[in-house]
Design a protein around this motif. Structure first.
Motif, PDB file in Angstrom:
ATOM      1  N   GLY A 106       0.822  -1.200   0.000  1.00  0.00           N
ATOM      2  CA  GLY A 106       0.000   0.000   0.000  1.00  0.00           C
ATOM      3  C   GLY A 106       0.854   1.246   0.000  1.00  0.00           C
ATOM      4  O   GLY A 106       2.081   1.193  -0.128  1.00  0.00           O
ATOM      5  N   SER A 107       0.188   2.382   0.160  1.00  0.00           N
ATOM      6  CA  SER A 107       0.870   3.663   0.203  1.00  0.00           C
ATOM      7  C   SER A 107       0.401   4.412   1.441  1.00  0.00           C
ATOM      8  O   SER A 107      -0.789   4.420   1.761  1.00  0.00           O
ATOM      9  N   VAL A 108       1.334   5.024   2.149  1.00  0.00           N
ATOM     10  CA  VAL A 108       1.000   5.733   3.381  1.00  0.00           C
ATOM     11  C   VAL A 108       1.711   7.081   3.410  1.00  0.00           C
ATOM     12  O   VAL A 108       2.652   7.333   2.648  1.00  0.00           O
ATOM     13  N   ILE A 175       7.988   6.747  13.931  1.00  0.00           N
ATOM     14  CA  ILE A 175       7.357   7.395  12.788  1.00  0.00           C
ATOM     15  C   ILE A 175       5.854   7.177  12.858  1.00  0.00           C
ATOM     16  O   ILE A 175       5.383   6.100  13.231  1.00  0.00           O
ATOM     17  N   LYS A 176       5.108   8.208  12.492  1.00  0.00           N
ATOM     18  CA  LYS A 176       3.649   8.105  12.473  1.00  0.00           C
ATOM     19  C   LYS A 176       3.196   7.880  11.040  1.00  0.00           C
ATOM     20  O   LYS A 176       3.559   8.655  10.143  1.00  0.00           O
ATOM     21  N   THR A 177       2.462   6.832  10.807  1.00  0.00           N
ATOM     22  CA  THR A 177       1.982   6.520   9.465  1.00  0.00           C
ATOM     23  C   THR A 177       0.479   6.710   9.395  1.00  0.00           C
ATOM     24  O   THR A 177      -0.254   6.351  10.318  1.00  0.00           O
ATOM     25  N   THR A 178       0.026   7.259   8.294  1.00  0.00           N
ATOM     26  CA  THR A 178      -1.394   7.503   8.069  1.00  0.00           C
ATOM     27  C   THR A 178      -1.819   6.815   6.794  1.00  0.00           C
ATOM     28  O   THR A 178      -1.230   7.042   5.726  1.00  0.00           O
ATOM     29  N   SER A 179      -2.830   5.973   6.890  1.00  0.00           N
ATOM     30  CA  SER A 179      -3.345   5.236   5.744  1.00  0.00           C
ATOM     31  C   SER A 179      -4.843   5.498   5.616  1.00  0.00           C
ATOM     32  O   SER A 179      -5.540   5.703   6.617  1.00  0.00           O
ATOM     33  N   VAL A 190      -6.557   5.481   9.113  1.00  0.00           N
ATOM     34  CA  VAL A 190      -5.926   4.683  10.165  1.00  0.00           C
ATOM     35  C   VAL A 190      -4.555   5.291  10.449  1.00  0.00           C
ATOM     36  O   VAL A 190      -3.760   5.500   9.538  1.00  0.00           O
ATOM     37  N   ILE A 191      -4.294   5.577  11.718  1.00  0.00           N
ATOM     38  CA  ILE A 191      -3.008   6.167  12.118  1.00  0.00           C
ATOM     39  C   ILE A 191      -2.305   5.207  13.080  1.00  0.00           C
ATOM     40  O   ILE A 191      -2.887   4.793  14.090  1.00  0.00           O
ATOM     41  N   LYS A 192      -1.071   4.869  12.774  1.00  0.00           N
ATOM     42  CA  LYS A 192      -0.297   3.961  13.613  1.00  0.00           C
ATOM     43  C   LYS A 192       1.128   4.505  13.775  1.00  0.00           C
ATOM     44  O   LYS A 192       1.671   5.124  12.853  1.00  0.00           O
ATOM     45  N   ASN A 193       1.708   4.234  14.930  1.00  0.00           N
ATOM     46  CA  ASN A 193       3.093   4.595  15.190  1.00  0.00           C
ATOM     47  C   ASN A 193       3.979   3.354  15.147  1.00  0.00           C
ATOM     48  O   ASN A 193       3.582   2.288  15.643  1.00  0.00           O
ATOM     49  N   TYR A 194       5.164   3.508  14.552  1.00  0.00           N
ATOM     50  CA  TYR A 194       6.099   2.396  14.466  1.00  0.00           C
ATOM     51  C   TYR A 194       7.485   2.876  14.878  1.00  0.00           C
ATOM     52  O   TYR A 194       7.877   4.017  14.604  1.00  0.00           O
ATOM     53  N   GLU A 221      -3.772  -4.662   9.658  1.00  0.00           N
ATOM     54  CA  GLU A 221      -4.519  -3.700  10.466  1.00  0.00           C
ATOM     55  C   GLU A 221      -4.402  -2.285   9.895  1.00  0.00           C
ATOM     56  O   GLU A 221      -5.397  -1.554   9.796  1.00  0.00           O
ATOM     57  N   LEU A 222      -3.175  -1.872   9.542  1.00  0.00           N
ATOM     58  CA  LEU A 222      -2.964  -0.516   9.043  1.00  0.00           C
ATOM     59  C   LEU A 222      -3.667  -0.277   7.712  1.00  0.00           C
ATOM     60  O   LEU A 222      -4.310   0.765   7.512  1.00  0.00           O
ATOM     61  N   LEU A 223      -3.539  -1.238   6.804  1.00  0.00           N
ATOM     62  CA  LEU A 223      -4.082  -1.071   5.457  1.00  0.00           C
ATOM     63  C   LEU A 223      -5.510  -1.583   5.323  1.00  0.00           C
ATOM     64  O   LEU A 223      -6.115  -1.465   4.245  1.00  0.00           O
TER      65      LEU A 223
END
Length: 413
Positions: A106-108, A175-179, A190-194, A221-223
């Motif tokens: 995917g792309s985030v 890093i905070k990722t937004t999908s 969906v926002i997740k931290n990694y 979960e993220l995508l």
């Protein structure tokens, strides 16, 4: 007339007609330099494709739904199939398959300390990344946490964006990722931290270098994939079994699954590159032929202008063979000077073109620079071809000059 006299007379004749001689030599220079440039760039491109192929595993297949493009690897069809755990288990039963690795893509949007960039994201078992990319290496301090849903591996191009002065993210940072995804109820975010547990060194595989790799469950979960995989990486028992596995997949699923191999991809790219290089090389040879036509014109006009001179030479004892040799030496001198200059100019031009055509892949990635490779045997062939065409072009004017009657020539005003 000895060889030294032949050379001096031929050289003086060319010097006496400086402008015409220079223009004729320029035609040969352009043709030979063009062929040298194209040969060098073609050899460089072939070496680059070979290098790219070596970064890929020889015993893997990439499998995706028939309706998907499989990241441009497979041809779309009207049939499709949902790739889930049932499909994975069926594929694992094939006799020549050693493993089936599912993958979400995917792309985030990523945010690191206020800096934002978009990136591809790949969800896969991190411990099996080396199956897809055998030469994968990590910077010191990196750790692979296969079961950690909060860990991420980051490609070199993400860490060091082209043109940036500082790293986008460092080891151990969050890093905070937004999908975003859409379903029947609308669009969702969906926002997740990694935590960056590992950073990949440049691999040469632009897809991996500009990706973030996370745990398979974390990617689901993220995508919001709902256990529907985007791609499967299938490893055959040996590289020799790849074609057999591909046939077995086709027999089992028909066109609902598309399978391809790195070898097939590179073969297509190499075939296209070879065809393009052959076409452009023909253009270079045509340029050489045009140069040969210029030599014919120059020497034929020289014969016309020097009729009385040729008649005088014959009257004092010059033989037909010597007149023939005189003009052939002129043609050879034009060829030698033009071919030698063309080779030198072509080699320099090839290096400059390689630098000027350095490109950055779409979507980001390390700049792609394909330097020319000059193979000595190819250079010798180009030099001999240029010289040969020059001498061949001088044959008719030389023959014409040798057949002039001294009486007729001396009567010309």
């Amino acid at each position: 007339m000895n060889p030294r006299d032949l050379f001096l007379l031929s050289f003086e004749a060319l010097v006496d007609r400086k402008v015409r001689t220079l223009l004729t030599i320029l035609m040969v220079v352009l043709g030979s330099s063009l062929v040298v440039v194209l040969n060098g760039l073609s050899a460089g491109q072939a070496a680059f494709l070979e290098q790219q192929f070596n970064t890929l595993a020889a015993n893997v297949l990439f499998v995706g739904s028939g309706q998907r493009s499989l990241s441009s690897y497979a041809t779309s069809t009207s049939n499709s199939i949902t790739i889930n755990d049932v499909i994975v288990q069926k594929l694992k039963t094939l006799p020549n398959v050693s493993d089936v690795i599912p993958e979400y893509t995917g792309s985030v949007q990523m945010n690191s300390q206020g800096n934002v960039q978009r990136a591809s994201i790949t969800a896969i078992d991190p411990s099996k990344l080396s199956v897809e990319l055998p030469n994968v290496q990590y910077i010191d301090g990196s750790t692979i946490r296969a079961g950690d849903r909060s860990a991420a591996l980051v490609g070199d191009t993400i860490v060091n964006p082209p043109g940036a002065d500082t790293a986008f993210v460092t080891l151990g940072e969050t890093i905070k990722t937004t999908s975003t995804y859409s379903d029947s109820s609308g669009s969702h975010t969906v926002i997740k931290n990694y935590i960056v547990s590992g950073i990949l060194k440049p691999s040469g595989n632009t897809g991996i270098d500009r990706s973030v790799i996370i745990n398979l469950d974390a990617g689901n979960e993220l995508l919001h994939k709902q256990n529907k995989y985007d791609q499967l990486i299938i490893t055959a028992t040996t590289p020799d079994d790849v074609d057999t596995v591909q046939q077995e997949i086709t027999s089992m699923f028909g066109k609902t699954l598309g399978a391809t191999t790195p070898k097939a991809l590179m073969a297509v790219r190499q075939q296209a590159a070879s065809g393009n290089a052959a076409f452009i090389l023909m253009v270079g040879i045509i340029a050489l032929v045009v140069g040969a036509v210029g030599i014919v014109t120059t020497l034929y006009n020289s014969v016309t202008e020097r009729i009385r001179e040729i008649g005088t030479m014959k009257a004092i004892g010059a033989q037909n063979a010597e007149i023939l040799a005189l003009f052939l030496v002129e043609a050879a001198l034009i060829g030698i000077i033009g071919a030698s200059s063309g080779m030198a100019i072509g080699m320099v031009a090839g290096v400059l073109l390689g630098i000027l055509t350095t490109t950055t892949p779409t979507g980001g990635g390390a700049p792609v620079h394909i330097p020319p490779i000059y193979i000595p045997t190819d250079l010798i062939k180009v030099w001999l071809l240029s010289l040969g065409l020059s001498v061949l072009a001088g044959m008719y004017p030389a023959w014409k000059a040798s057949k002039l009657s001294p009486m007729v020539a001396l009567r010309r005003e």
